[in-house]
Design an enzyme around this catalytic site. Structure first.
Site, PDB file in Angstrom:
ATOM      1  N   SER A 158       0.718  -1.252  -0.157  1.00 49.92           N
ATOM      2  CA  SER A 158      -0.160  -0.121   0.336  1.00 49.92           C
ATOM      3  C   SER A 158       0.838   1.247  -0.011  1.00 49.92           C
ATOM      4  O   SER A 158       1.904   1.500   0.469  1.00 49.92           O
ATOM      5  CB  SER A 158      -0.752   0.036   1.189  1.00 49.92           C
ATOM      6  OG  SER A 158      -1.144   1.304   1.540  1.00 49.92           O
ATOM      7  N   TYR A 183      -2.233  -0.135  10.186  1.00 46.10           N
ATOM      8  CA  TYR A 183      -2.338  -0.965   8.853  1.00 46.10           C
ATOM      9  C   TYR A 183      -1.208  -0.745   7.969  1.00 46.10           C
ATOM     10  O   TYR A 183      -0.513  -1.567   7.345  1.00 46.10           O
ATOM     11  CB  TYR A 183      -3.713  -0.227   8.197  1.00 46.10           C
ATOM     12  CG  TYR A 183      -3.416  -0.660   6.889  1.00 46.10           C
ATOM     13  CD1 TYR A 183      -4.073  -1.686   6.315  1.00 46.10           C
ATOM     14  CD2 TYR A 183      -3.153   0.587   5.754  1.00 46.10           C
ATOM     15  CE1 TYR A 183      -4.304  -2.054   4.898  1.00 46.10           C
ATOM     16  CE2 TYR A 183      -3.490   0.313   4.487  1.00 46.10           C
ATOM     17  CZ  TYR A 183      -3.962  -1.164   4.080  1.00 46.10           C
ATOM     18  OH  TYR A 183      -4.002  -1.316   2.603  1.00 46.10           O
TER      19      TYR A 183
HETATM   20  C1  LIG Z   1      -2.414   7.030   1.933  1.00 45.15           C
HETATM   21  C2  LIG Z   1      -2.912   5.774   2.354  1.00 45.15           C
HETATM   22  O1  LIG Z   1      -2.827   5.535   3.466  1.00 45.15           O
HETATM   23  N1  LIG Z   1      -3.601   5.345   1.406  1.00 45.15           N
HETATM   24  C3  LIG Z   1      -3.941   3.831   1.630  1.00 45.15           C
HETATM   25  C4  LIG Z   1      -5.485   3.999   2.421  1.00 45.15           C
HETATM   26  O2  LIG Z   1      -6.447   4.737   1.594  1.00 45.15           O
HETATM   27  P1  LIG Z   1      -6.921   6.122   1.919  1.00 45.15           P
HETATM   28  O3  LIG Z   1      -7.000   6.411   3.348  1.00 45.15           O
HETATM   29  O4  LIG Z   1      -6.063   7.317   1.188  1.00 45.15           O
HETATM   30  O5  LIG Z   1      -8.470   6.193   1.299  1.00 45.15           O
HETATM   31  P2  LIG Z   1      -9.872   6.867   1.784  1.00 45.15           P
HETATM   32  O6  LIG Z   1     -10.694   6.657   0.660  1.00 45.15           O
HETATM   33  O7  LIG Z   1     -10.435   6.171   2.802  1.00 45.15           O
HETATM   34  O8  LIG Z   1      -9.593   8.403   2.070  1.00 45.15           O
HETATM   35  C5  LIG Z   1      -9.285   9.268   0.722  1.00 45.15           C
HETATM   36  C6  LIG Z   1      -9.349  10.638   1.668  1.00 45.15           C
HETATM   37  O9  LIG Z   1     -10.675  10.767   2.203  1.00 45.15           O
HETATM   38  C7  LIG Z   1     -10.631  11.429   3.240  1.00 45.15           C
HETATM   39  N2  LIG Z   1     -12.111  11.001   3.769  1.00 45.15           N
HETATM   40  C8  LIG Z   1     -12.024   9.648   4.136  1.00 45.15           C
HETATM   41  C9  LIG Z   1     -13.252   9.074   4.691  1.00 45.15           C
HETATM   42  C10 LIG Z   1     -14.263  10.001   5.097  1.00 45.15           C
HETATM   43  O10 LIG Z   1     -15.429   9.565   5.837  1.00 45.15           O
HETATM   44  N3  LIG Z   1     -13.981  11.215   5.086  1.00 45.15           N
HETATM   45  C11 LIG Z   1     -12.842  11.723   4.355  1.00 45.15           C
HETATM   46  O11 LIG Z   1     -12.831  12.947   4.226  1.00 45.15           O
HETATM   47  C12 LIG Z   1      -9.394  11.167   3.985  1.00 45.15           C
HETATM   48  O12 LIG Z   1      -8.807  11.804   4.888  1.00 45.15           O
HETATM   49  C13 LIG Z   1      -8.427  10.933   2.817  1.00 45.15           C
HETATM   50  O13 LIG Z   1      -7.960  12.246   2.467  1.00 45.15           O
HETATM   51  O14 LIG Z   1      -6.081   2.761   2.500  1.00 45.15           O
HETATM   52  C14 LIG Z   1      -6.381   1.788   1.261  1.00 45.15           C
HETATM   53  C15 LIG Z   1      -6.875   0.457   1.799  1.00 45.15           C
HETATM   54  O15 LIG Z   1      -7.969   0.630   2.510  1.00 45.15           O
HETATM   55  C16 LIG Z   1      -5.021   1.680   0.609  1.00 45.15           C
HETATM   56  O16 LIG Z   1      -4.093   0.817   1.112  1.00 45.15           O
HETATM   57  C17 LIG Z   1      -4.217   3.071   0.303  1.00 45.15           C
HETATM   58  O17 LIG Z   1      -3.243   2.814  -0.176  1.00 45.15           O
END
Ligand SMILES: CC(=O)N[C@H]1[C@@H](OP(=O)(O)OP(=O)(O)OC[C@H]2O[C@@H](n3ccc(=O)[nH]c3=O)[C@H](O)[C@@H]2O)O[C@H](CO)[C@H](O)[C@@H]1O
Length: 349
Positions: A158, A183
């Protein structure tokens, strides 16, 4: 049902009923390969979604009558999905004995390991479970590869391993010693332990660092799907931070291209241990992500502004020079097009 084609290779896919796994299996079957899918239908999100993913992956489009008894529904899925080319096992990777009986029953050419407890923020609540599944579960598979002489292994890592690295874009040779969530740490651990199995037991291995994957069948907890769902229901969206956090969101078709090219690479080479970024090299901040969804849905979100969440990194951006040079990776979905396709799927489903 499945096209009856001549089988070329036997692939074991773990997590094959999930978002990425079901797309991969669909592609592998279409290419005439045999696939064994190991999935535990974990309750991280509804097993109904995973059953639908599975049926789509094998191109079974008839209605599925859910009894809403999970065990019964999965047994029914197993009975309608089995064929000479596809076998589904309802199996947890923490259970080594259960895995062993599957390895005994099949000749496996290559393992593509996608099963994991995903999700950055939940890992802070349940770190021990993340350790059990993502580390011990993965080691169980490597132990069995060692015992059964399986020498080719592709593993999902990831972008989270880069933590809050200030350097952009992220390259595979960057230091990844400072993850900021359990994670991310389990994924980094998988890369490191994977190297041990490569070195000691000569298992060829490709570790793919996926950068926030989206597209049809995306997990409902991931922000793009979650926001689309909530906006369409006129519900508040939890919006973390000030909108400047940014991600290299990667479209599912590009990820499948990257995995299938990694398969080709690992099958044509020996003594391989490679870590490869699979992203788009395109940074989209949260404000832009939200406005793109809004314009595709033709609706405005009701935002609930919340603080930035612990474990969330500020920005990701993949340097994909290595993926292009080594495996011929060619991502070609820009964010606008990808969201358009995602929202079309969402409105259709
Ligand atoms: C940088 C990072 O760690 N990326 C990993 C993480 O995805 P991410 O945590 O990047 O994905 P996500 O879709 O949960 O979040 C994307 C963006 O949306 C924002 N957000 C999310 C949910 C919400 O309710 N509100 C909101 O504002 C969050 O702060 C981020 O800026 O996990 C995935 C698996 O699960 C993958 O492994 C990705 O590679």
């Amino acid at each position: 049902m499945l096209l009856q084609k001549k089988s070329q290779m036997n692939y074991l896919v773990t997590g094959g009923s999930g978002f990425i796994g079901s797309h991969l299996i669909e592609q592998l079957l279409q290419n005439g390969h045999s696939v064994i899918n190991i999935d535990n239908f974990d309750d991280f999100y509804s097993y109904h979604i995973k059953i639908k993913n599975t049926l789509e992956s094998i191109q079974h489009f008839s209605e599925f009558d859910f009894t809403n008894k999970k065990e019964d529904d999965i047994q029914k899925l197993i009975s309608i999905s089995q064929s000479g080319y596809y076998k589904l096992y309802y199996q947890d990777i923490r259970d080594k004995k259960g895995l062993e009986s599957i390895f005994k029953n099949h000749t496996i050419d290559l393992v593509i390991h996608l099963a994991a407890l995903a999700g950055v923020r939940p890992s802070i609540e349940r770190p021990l479970e993340y350790e059990e599944v993502n580390i011990r579960g993965t080691m169980n598979l490597w132990e069995l590869c060692k015992d059964f002489g399986i020498k080719k292994f592709i593993c999902a890592s990831s972008s989270s391993v880069y933590g809050n690295s200030k350097k952009s874009p992220f390259t595979e040779t960057d230091n990844v010693d400072t993850p900021i969530s359990p994670y991310a740490a389990t994924k980094k651990c998988g890369e490191v332990l994977g190297h041990v199995y490569h070195d000691l037991h000569h298992i060829d291995m490709v570790q793919l660092r996926f950068f926030t994957v989206y597209g049809p069948r995306q997990r409902p907890d991931l922000a793009i799907h979650k926001f689309t769902q909530l906006i369409s229901e006129d519900k508040e969206i939890p919006f973390y931070g000030d909108g400047t956090t940014a991600r290299d969101y990667t479209y599912i078709d590009d990820i499948i291209d990257g995995i299938t090219k990694s398969i080709h690479y690992i099958e044509s080479n020996h003594n391989v241990y490679e870590i490869i970024n699979l992203g788009e090299n395109q940074v989209i901040n949260l404000n832009e992500m939200l406005s793109t969804i809004e314009s595709n849905l033709g609706k405005t979100a009701i935002k609930k502004n919340l603080p930035m969440q612990p474990g969330d990194v500020q920005k990701t951006n993949a340097d994909i020079t290595k993926a292009k040079a080594l495996i011929g990776y060619k991502p070609d979905t820009n964010f606008q097009n990808g969201i358009k396709k995602f929202v079309e799927w969402f409105l259709r489903k």
